[in-house]
Write an enzyme that holds these catalytic residues in place. Structure first.
Site, PDB file in Angstrom:
ATOM      1  N   HIS A 145      63.657 116.298 -15.047  1.00 24.20           N
ATOM      2  CA  HIS A 145      62.440 116.002 -15.816  1.00 24.20           C
ATOM      3  C   HIS A 145      62.314 116.824 -17.107  1.00 24.20           C
ATOM      4  O   HIS A 145      61.232 117.318 -17.449  1.00 24.20           O
ATOM      5  CB  HIS A 145      61.194 116.215 -14.943  1.00 24.20           C
ATOM      6  CG  HIS A 145      61.086 115.234 -13.798  1.00 24.20           C
ATOM      7  ND1 HIS A 145      61.666 113.989 -13.806  1.00 24.20           N
ATOM      8  CD2 HIS A 145      60.446 115.329 -12.592  1.00 24.20           C
ATOM      9  CE1 HIS A 145      61.389 113.358 -12.677  1.00 24.20           C
ATOM     10  NE2 HIS A 145      60.663 114.142 -11.913  1.00 24.20           N
ATOM     11  N   HIS A 216      54.785 109.702 -14.509  1.00 20.99           N
ATOM     12  CA  HIS A 216      55.001 110.223 -13.166  1.00 20.99           C
ATOM     13  C   HIS A 216      53.710 110.234 -12.337  1.00 20.99           C
ATOM     14  O   HIS A 216      53.464 111.161 -11.558  1.00 20.99           O
ATOM     15  CB  HIS A 216      55.593 111.634 -13.272  1.00 20.99           C
ATOM     16  CG  HIS A 216      56.396 112.065 -12.090  1.00 20.99           C
ATOM     17  ND1 HIS A 216      55.850 112.231 -10.833  1.00 20.99           N
ATOM     18  CD2 HIS A 216      57.709 112.363 -11.968  1.00 20.99           C
ATOM     19  CE1 HIS A 216      56.800 112.628 -10.002  1.00 20.99           C
ATOM     20  NE2 HIS A 216      57.936 112.711 -10.665  1.00 20.99           N
ATOM     21  N   GLU A 354      58.344 105.156 -10.848  1.00 18.58           N
ATOM     22  CA  GLU A 354      58.672 105.604 -12.195  1.00 18.58           C
ATOM     23  C   GLU A 354      59.644 104.622 -12.823  1.00 18.58           C
ATOM     24  O   GLU A 354      60.818 104.561 -12.426  1.00 18.58           O
ATOM     25  CB  GLU A 354      59.304 106.998 -12.135  1.00 18.58           C
ATOM     26  CG  GLU A 354      58.458 108.029 -11.428  1.00 18.58           C
ATOM     27  CD  GLU A 354      59.290 109.195 -10.916  1.00 18.58           C
ATOM     28  OE1 GLU A 354      60.131 109.730 -11.656  1.00 18.58           O
ATOM     29  OE2 GLU A 354      59.125 109.553  -9.732  1.00 18.58           O
TER      30      GLU A 354
HETATM   31  C1  GAL Z   1      60.434 112.723  -8.680  1.00 17.91           C
HETATM   32  C2  GAL Z   1      61.810 112.971  -8.138  1.00 17.91           C
HETATM   33  C3  GAL Z   1      61.668 113.804  -6.885  1.00 17.91           C
HETATM   34  C4  GAL Z   1      60.900 115.071  -7.154  1.00 17.91           C
HETATM   35  C5  GAL Z   1      59.585 114.724  -7.824  1.00 17.91           C
HETATM   36  C6  GAL Z   1      58.820 115.930  -8.228  1.00 17.91           C
HETATM   37  O1  GAL Z   1      60.515 111.996  -9.881  1.00 17.91           O
HETATM   38  O2  GAL Z   1      62.450 111.752  -7.888  1.00 17.91           O
HETATM   39  O3  GAL Z   1      62.950 114.111  -6.372  1.00 17.91           O
HETATM   40  O4  GAL Z   1      61.647 115.911  -7.962  1.00 17.91           O
HETATM   41  O5  GAL Z   1      59.804 113.957  -8.962  1.00 17.91           O
HETATM   42  O6  GAL Z   1      58.497 116.724  -7.134  1.00 17.91           O
END
Ligand code: GAL
Length: 389
Positions: A145, A216, A354
């Protein structure tokens, strides 16, 4: 500012009306708004702060029955209120009541725009035009991210253009988080009078770079903090997905969903398969945390996913121009955060849809490209359309 204040009055009136309605109902009814919750509800005042020398605020978008709250800290969605099957306003997005918790501890990415590259890049390394770039490894051995701050902990410039629309802009400098090129990203949230939230993304760069922007938001269609989402019904319009290794990195090939726990081509709940750790992919993902290859192939007029709340009757349809959908079932939620109406972010009490490019695309020549060059404008659009039945 005037808009925020009048918006605040509107929200308060909205919540008070909801409260009156709720108090008349039986305790078996789903109730997201109570006296205590009114005290905890987000208010513009609780979002006024200065971070990195920039002002933060809460913005309220309203159209018809739908109301969405946004903060310019991480361009985050704080709340999405839509009517349930009885017409009761229900907040289906997970968030906090104030700016402070968004800034503290490890980022949960609640409601945020994640970037420059949302999702993972293996070992934080990628090659572009013959040069290797190194990014932060902030998720085990991998980059997640956008890195340490990514875009989710940056203060965006906000321009609320009407009661129902806001555009947020963030300029990410050349070399920020290790990425090449100064990238200007714009995200526009628009609420229409048919309970649709549209998210438009646009980006340009000064030198070749990579990007994968997504939102997200964590959803619970029965209302924030109202228990497991494993009994929601999920349909995902995908006949293949990208299987992952034990560090969540795609192994490079696509796998058919047919005959596996990943077949959501017809609607089903998660309960029968989410703990099926005999399945290697469920084990690696600690549940559902995978990228689905959408059959829609970028056609926003075809449905990408549909989820319904088993108690509220609220249905969310997802439409997107993006090729993939990361379906995350809240497997890292651990009850350690206090949400805006006083509930905790308990295990699997929310899910994310997402819309994005596939994880680790910069290292997978077979995946659609995430490279953006100077002179090009990246653009994409996603719609979350709500109804109740
Ligand atoms: C999502 C990801 C998860 C985790 C989450 C944040 O986008 O796929 O593995 O990292 O974000 O906790």
């Amino acid at each position: 500012m005037q808009k925020i204040i009048s918006g605040c009055i509107l929200v308060t009136a909205f919540i008070l009306t909801a409260c009156n309605n709720v108090s008349k109902k039986k305790s078996s009814d789903i109730a997201i708004v109570s006296e205590q919750e009114i005290e905890n509800a987000p208010s513009p005042k609780n979002f006024e702060s200065t971070i990195d020398n920039k002002p933060t605020a809460l913005y309220i978008l309203k159209n018809g029955n739908m109301q969405v709250m946004v903060t310019n800290y991480g361009a985050r969605i704080v709340s999405i209120i839509v009517p349930d099957k009885n017409g009761k306003p229900t907040d289906v997005a997970v968030g906090y009541a104030a700016i402070k918790p968004y800034t503290e501890g490890a980022d949960t990415y609640f409601g945020a725009i994640v970037g420059r590259y949302g999702n993972r890049i293996a070992k934080g390394k990628f090659n572009l035009d013959g040069k290797t770039y190194s990014l932060a490894t902030n998720d085990g051995p991998n980059h997640l991210h956008g890195g340490k701050k990514g875009f989710s902990r940056q203060v965006w410039d906000a321009n609320q253009t009407s009661d129902s629309s806001i555009t947020l802009t963030y300029i990410s400098g050349d070399g920020e988080e290790g990425y090449p090129g100064t990238l200007t990203s714009k995200v526009t949230y628009t609420v229409n009078n048919n309970d649709r939230l549209k998210i438009e993304y646009a980006a340009t760069t000064t030198s070749p770079t990579i990007l994968n922007l997504t939102n997200h938001t964590y959803f619970n269609l029965n209302g924030e903090g109202s228990g497991t989402v494993n009994n929601h019904l999920f349909m995902i319009n995908a006949t293949t997905f990208t299987p992952i290794d034990s560090t969540f990195i795609p192994i490079g090939k696509l796998e058919a969903v047919k005959g596996t726990p990943f077949d959501f081509t017809t609607s089903k709940s998660l309960s029968a398969t989410v703990n099926d750790t005999a399945n290697r992919q469920i084990k690696n993902g600690k549940g559902y945390d995978h990228n689905f290859v959408l059959n829609t192939k970028g056609n926003i007029h075809q449905i990408a996913a549909e989820v319904s709340g088993d108690q509220s009757g609220i249905v969310m349809d997802v439409y997107t121009t993006q090729p993939g959908l990361q379906f995350y079932g809240g497997n890292f939620m651990d009850g350690s955060h206090n949400l805006k109406y006083g509930k905790k972010d308990d295990y699997r009490t929310a899910f994310c849809m997402e819309t994005q490019h596939y994880p680790d695309s910069p290292n997978e020549p077979g995946f659609p490209s995430t490279v953006l060059k100077p002179g090009e404008t990246f653009s994409s659009e996603t719609i979350y359309a709500f109804s109740a039945k």
